[in-house]
Enzyme design. Structure first.
Site, PDB file in Angstrom:
ATOM      1  N   TYR A 138       0.833  -1.214   0.000  1.00 27.20           N
ATOM      2  CA  TYR A 138       0.000   0.000   0.000  1.00 27.20           C
ATOM      3  C   TYR A 138       0.863   1.258   0.000  1.00 27.20           C
ATOM      4  O   TYR A 138       0.483   2.269  -0.601  1.00 27.20           O
ATOM      5  CB  TYR A 138      -0.950  -0.010   1.195  1.00 27.20           C
ATOM      6  CG  TYR A 138      -2.122  -0.934   0.990  1.00 27.20           C
ATOM      7  CD1 TYR A 138      -3.231  -0.520   0.261  1.00 27.20           C
ATOM      8  CD2 TYR A 138      -2.112  -2.225   1.491  1.00 27.20           C
ATOM      9  CE1 TYR A 138      -4.311  -1.365   0.048  1.00 27.20           C
ATOM     10  CE2 TYR A 138      -3.176  -3.092   1.286  1.00 27.20           C
ATOM     11  CZ  TYR A 138      -4.275  -2.659   0.563  1.00 27.20           C
ATOM     12  OH  TYR A 138      -5.325  -3.503   0.343  1.00 27.20           O
ATOM     13  N   GLU A 151      -7.968  -6.882   5.618  1.00 27.97           N
ATOM     14  CA  GLU A 151      -7.190  -7.999   5.089  1.00 27.97           C
ATOM     15  C   GLU A 151      -6.407  -8.700   6.182  1.00 27.97           C
ATOM     16  O   GLU A 151      -6.281  -9.932   6.187  1.00 27.97           O
ATOM     17  CB  GLU A 151      -6.276  -7.501   3.964  1.00 27.97           C
ATOM     18  CG  GLU A 151      -7.055  -7.120   2.719  1.00 27.97           C
ATOM     19  CD  GLU A 151      -6.330  -6.157   1.803  1.00 27.97           C
ATOM     20  OE1 GLU A 151      -5.076  -6.052   1.911  1.00 27.97           O
ATOM     21  OE2 GLU A 151      -6.993  -5.496   0.976  1.00 27.97           O
TER      22      GLU A 151
END
Length: 394
Positions: free
Chosen positions: A95, A137
């Site tokens: 990310y 997640e």
């Protein structure tokens, strides 16, 4: 937590995003793969080739900007993406890479319009969104690792059986190298498989629907052979290159599309290889002796491409199951075989008032089927669908 000023700034850039359009995400991916080519081992490059992934990302960014002050609206979309990310084993540091290239892409495309105020707002906004995904997640990874037969990351399996289902579809059955139990799954879910075909520079990760019930020991996927070239590199390898006892790496089953027992009639509608999650649903219903009526509606090109035909006939012995099939380019004397496109008006006893409808297949087919159901008065909360590849709205 974003400030009111940052939220207002992000929303004010929506016209800028729409003006830049699809080129924003195209530029983003080109930039990211140039500076971080290792990510080509994770991303599906055939979706890059087709532009599908770029379009999906742009739609996601635009939706986030529009709803940044009302994130619960995006809950369903976040869950779908988070599930997909776990089948790719996306991690928190990914990310950071994506965020860096997103901000730099905005700077390079917007140029003078990309003010320090906009950069600050979008950096904060991306950080908020990334944290949502990282947290969700992480929870999925932990739950699967702690479940019986579960694991985190890639796990080695070997191919123990390969079976022809039709002209274009083969089933492959895998067992774990360590001979330990494997985690269960919900009928309709998929798993990620990582391979490196001989003619591929990069490792390739794909997702394939599980086409059987959970048994705690093995997994079965059923794969359609795609045309040779970039889009078909993995499917052709699985059909022809992968041999019995060859090893692959699998990621734990995932997916937000699955059968939910609401004690109502069930209708599965599929086209082509979209049949695979439906077979898992039908097998599961048969295993539990589902008491409600079940209807299986399937469309394919011809009888040579009709996968699992015999198995569906066998399942009529275990279920209150009615089935109909449409051949687009084939004729049959069988009254349960129709010609042309799937026409739901020709089917009697569809549970339009109280049934649950599960759809899977090409986008065009699902839009066509969904439109028919809505015309017949089926509420959207009873229409459930799975999109193969990057998510698209229907």
């Amino acid at each position: 937590m974003l400030t009111e000023s940052q939220i207002a700034t992000v929303k004010s850039t929506i016209p800028l995003l729409e003006d830049v359009g699809h080129s924003l995400t195209q530029h983003f991916y080109q930039r990211m793969f140039k500076h971080n080519p290792e990510l080509k081992h994770i991303f599906n490059m055939s979706n890059q080739h087709s532009g599908a992934q770029s379009l999906a990302l742009f739609n996601a960014i635009a939706a986030y900007a529009k709803h940044i002050d009302n994130l619960p609206v995006l809950t369903q979309a976040v869950e779908k993406i988070a599930q997909k990310h776990t089948s790719l084993f996306i991690q928190a540091d990914h990310y950071a890479i994506v965020g860096h290239h997103l901000i730099e892409t905005l700077r390079e495309l917007a140029q003078d319009a990309f003010t320090p105020e906009i950069e600050d707002a979008w950096t904060a906004a991306y950080g908020q969104l990334a944290d949502v995904f990282i947290q969700r997640e992480g929870a999925l990874y932990q739950a699967r690792a702690e479940a019986e037969g579960g694991w985190k990351g890639a796990r080695k399996f070997r191919l123990i059986e390969k079976r022809i289902e039709s002209e274009l579809v083969k089933s492959l059955i895998f067992e774990p190298i360590d001979q330990q139990a494997v985690i269960g799954f919900l009928p309709g879910q998929y798993l990620g498989i990582k391979v490196q075909p001989k003619n591929s520079e990069y490792e390739q990760i794909r997702q394939y629907s599980l086409s059987d019930t959970a048994n705690g020991e093995t997994y079965r996927i059923s794969v359609k052979r795609e045309a040779m070239g970039v889009p078909g590199i993995v499917s052709n390898y699985l059909h022809d290159g992968l041999r019995l006892n060859d090893e692959v790496e699998l990621f734990a089953p995932a997916g937000d599309f699955f059968f939910v027992d609401r004690n109502r009639p069930v209708v599965t509608l599929s086209a082509g290889v979209g049949l695979t999650p439906m077979i898992s649903i039908l097998e599961s219903l048969a295993q539990k002796g589902y008491p409600q009526p079940v209807m299986h509606l399937h469309a394919c090109e011809n009888h040579q491409q009709h996968s699992f035909k015999k198995r569906v006939l066998q399942l009529t012995q275990a279920l209150n199951l009615t089935h109909h099939t449409w051949y687009n380019n084939d004729h049959s004397e069988d009254p349960l075989i129709h010609h042309g496109l799937m026409d739901l008006s020709s089917i009697e006893n569809l549970p339009l008032e109280n049934g649950d409808f599960y759809l899977c297949g090409p986008i065009g087919f699902m839009k066509f089927a969904k439109q028919q159901l809505e015309t017949f008065g089926v509420s959207t909360d009873r229409i459930h669908y799975e999109v193969f590849g990057p998510h698209q709205d229907m």
